[in-house]
Design an enzyme around this catalytic site. Structure first.
Site, mmCIF file in Angstrom:
data_model
loop_
_atom_site.group_PDB
_atom_site.id
_atom_site.type_symbol
_atom_site.label_atom_id
_atom_site.label_comp_id
_atom_site.label_asym_id
_atom_site.label_seq_id
_atom_site.Cartn_x
_atom_site.Cartn_y
_atom_site.Cartn_z
ATOM 1 N N HIS A 38 -6.510 1.996 0.500
ATOM 2 C CA HIS A 38 -6.023 0.625 0.316
ATOM 3 C C HIS A 38 -4.638 0.454 0.923
ATOM 4 O O HIS A 38 -4.331 -0.575 1.525
ATOM 5 C CB HIS A 38 -6.025 0.256 -1.176
ATOM 6 C CG HIS A 38 -7.386 -0.082 -1.693
ATOM 7 N ND1 HIS A 38 -8.245 0.871 -2.187
ATOM 8 C CD2 HIS A 38 -8.058 -1.259 -1.748
ATOM 9 C CE1 HIS A 38 -9.387 0.285 -2.550
ATOM 10 N NE2 HIS A 38 -9.299 -0.996 -2.294
ATOM 11 N N HIS A 39 -3.811 1.466 0.779
ATOM 12 C CA HIS A 39 -2.463 1.378 1.336
ATOM 13 C C HIS A 39 -2.519 1.290 2.860
ATOM 14 O O HIS A 39 -1.803 0.512 3.486
ATOM 15 C CB HIS A 39 -1.626 2.586 0.897
ATOM 16 C CG HIS A 39 -0.206 2.513 1.350
ATOM 17 N ND1 HIS A 39 0.255 3.253 2.423
ATOM 18 C CD2 HIS A 39 0.837 1.751 0.918
ATOM 19 C CE1 HIS A 39 1.528 2.960 2.614
ATOM 20 N NE2 HIS A 39 1.911 2.059 1.715
#
Lengths: 191, 305
Positions: A38-39
């Site tokens: 996600h990052h």
């Protein structure tokens, strides 16, 4: 509360018809994705797979390589709240229709569910063997440089059981239980 | 000699110790202790049939059985690998640490453990569960002739729900049992279902910030159905479980009657200026086991829990 059997990819109308408390069994493709994935998407990298209509499974499985294929040894959900800063963006930008995880998520994700048509599906935390039984195949993996637990695993599942705890109507079981339990514990407070 | 023992010998660690610790890790990762299974079953009987809590505990029950039958991890999250070791005076602790570390590597390769040790600066996974600070070893000497190793696997989801309070606290109270009780229940409230409840709390009242957390975790080595030797703490433990289970948080935070399976509280002395209450939240996948080892041969002579 109703029971549904759904196959990915999901369409918006189906997802919007789901309500908190419904039991949903998922079949088809699931992509795992957690913190590092996600990052990386948040910082501008496009996902290596088309996520439209799909579900991201918050999970860092135990995978063992047997010959040229992967075997899933354990694969329960991980705590979803860590993806709270990012999840709504993935709904907006890549059209996911849901996430499977545990522990629920916060207001940004709940807004995202309503705005873009998605649901939060709660799996049973810690139940790594039951979940692994629902995973019939591991068809591939991306972003292995993030380490095995953080990679995007392409899973093929049958009847993966979940409970809707956040729906596209703005309702969150987690928010409700928090408020109710807070009031109950306040009444029991020691003095 | 088995293949794994031969492998250990090649790496110059004690092969008997290596095999014993490897088996300890396998059992810990795949077979939930009896006291925990009993507590889950008792809790399950209290939940309304067909409720989400019932569904959750049903799946948890199936999972415990499957993991044991398949000799596969109960939970995919290996968590922190914590060793609590007692050795006789004069015993070579370094050799034991080396054998145990090698056993952790092998258990990871087999898949009893997930690769779970990540460089905090680069984000790189070491791939074998070793690296600075992992696994964790707590060594103590004792005057008994044998070695005892206890191991606990504490998942990241529940570890993230740990909390430490400094009393007095404006909302929770002062430096007394009421303040302590309110602090512990605040931890339960904040955790909701995120620590994979029903949970088990290890608590330390006192200590400094570091020792308090370590001591709280050590409370989790107690049996769930034991009785605290201090009746004041015993009463507090019961009160915490009773109130938590009236909160309605329930298994997985789905709502229901079972929020905690147990609460174990210990005390450590504190500084006059400090009053910490530290809570180690353990998930239902409460993986802890132990082994007694013959100091001379390295062979297991008894299994704990």
């Amino acid at each position: 509360m109703a029971n549904y059997n759904l196959t990915t990819p999901l369409d918006e109308a189906t997802v919007r018809s789901l309500n908190v408390g419904d039991t949903v069994s998922i079949s088809g493709r699931l992509y795992t994705g957690r913190d590092a994935m996600h990052h990386r998407i948040h910082t501008g990298t496009k996902p290596p797979v088309d996520l439209a209509g799909h579900i991201i499974y918050h999970c860092g499985p135990v995978m063992v390589k047997e010959g040229d294929h992967w075997k899933c040894n354990a694969a329960g959900p991980t705590t979803s709240s860590r993806e709270e800063p990012y999840q709504w963006e993935v709904m907006r930008d890549y059209g996911i229709r849901g996430v499977i995880g545990k522990g629920g998520m916060g207001p940004k994700t709940l807004d995202g569910c309503a705005k873009y048509g998605a649901v939060y599906l709660h799996a049973i935390g810690g139940a790594a063997q039951v979940c692994a039984q629902w995973i019939k195949r591991v068809d591939g993996v991306d972003w292995m440089d993030l380490g095995s637990p953080e990679a995007i695993w392409h899973l093929w599942v049958e009847d993966f059981m979940t409970i809707v705890t956040m729906d596209a109507h703005g309702k969150s079981l987690h928010k409700e239980i928090f408020e109710e339990s807070k009031a109950k514990l306040l009444a029991l407070k020691a003095s | 000699m088995s293949a794994t023992a031969q492998q250990a010998e090649q790496k110059a660690v004690d092969p008997a110790l290596f095999e014993t610790v490897l088996e300890l890790i396998r059992r810990t990762s795949t077979i939930l202790p009896d006291d925990v299974v009993r507590a889950i079953e008792t809790a399950h009987a209290t939940e309304e049939k067909g409720s989400n809590a019932d569904v959750a505990l049903n799946i948890i029950g199936c999972n415990i059985g499957l993991a044991k039958d398949k000799s596969a991890p109960i939970c995919q999250d290996t968590g922190t690998i914590l060793f609590y070791i007692h050795t006789p005076v004069g015993y070579d602790q370094l050799a034991l640490e080396e054998a145990a570390t090698e056993a952790v590597r092998e258990a990871t390769r087999i898949g009893y453990l997930r690769q779970n040790s990540v460089d905090s600066l680069t984000g790189k996974n070491s791939g074998d569960n070793t690296g600075p600070g992992s696994p964790v070893f707590h060594f103590h000497q004792w005057r008994k002739p044998h070695v005892e190793i206890k191991v606990m696997l504490k998942g990241g989801g529940c570890e993230n729900m740990n909390a430490q309070y400094s009393l007095p606290h404006p909302d929770l109270g002062g430096r007394d049992l009421a303040g302590v009780e309110n602090a512990i229940l605040d931890c339960v409230l904040q955790a909701q279902g995120q620590g994979c409840g029903p949970g088990i709390l290890g608590v330390c009242i006192g200590g400094d910030r570091g020792t308090s957390y370590a001591f709280a975790k050590e409370q989790l080595l107690r049996l769930l159905d034991d009785t605290n030797t201090d009746p004041v703490l015993g009463d507090l433990e019961k009160r915490i479980v009773d109130k938590a289970n009236r909160s309605g948080i329930g298994p997985m935070g789905f709502g229901g009657k079972t929020t905690l399976l147990a609460c174990k509280i210990g005390v450590a002395n504190r500084l006059p200026a400090s009053f910490f209450v530290s809570i180690a939240y353990m998930c239902w996948a409460y993986r802890r086991r132990g082994v007694e080892i013959d100091a001379a041969s390295g062979a297991a002579v008894g299994w704990l829990y």
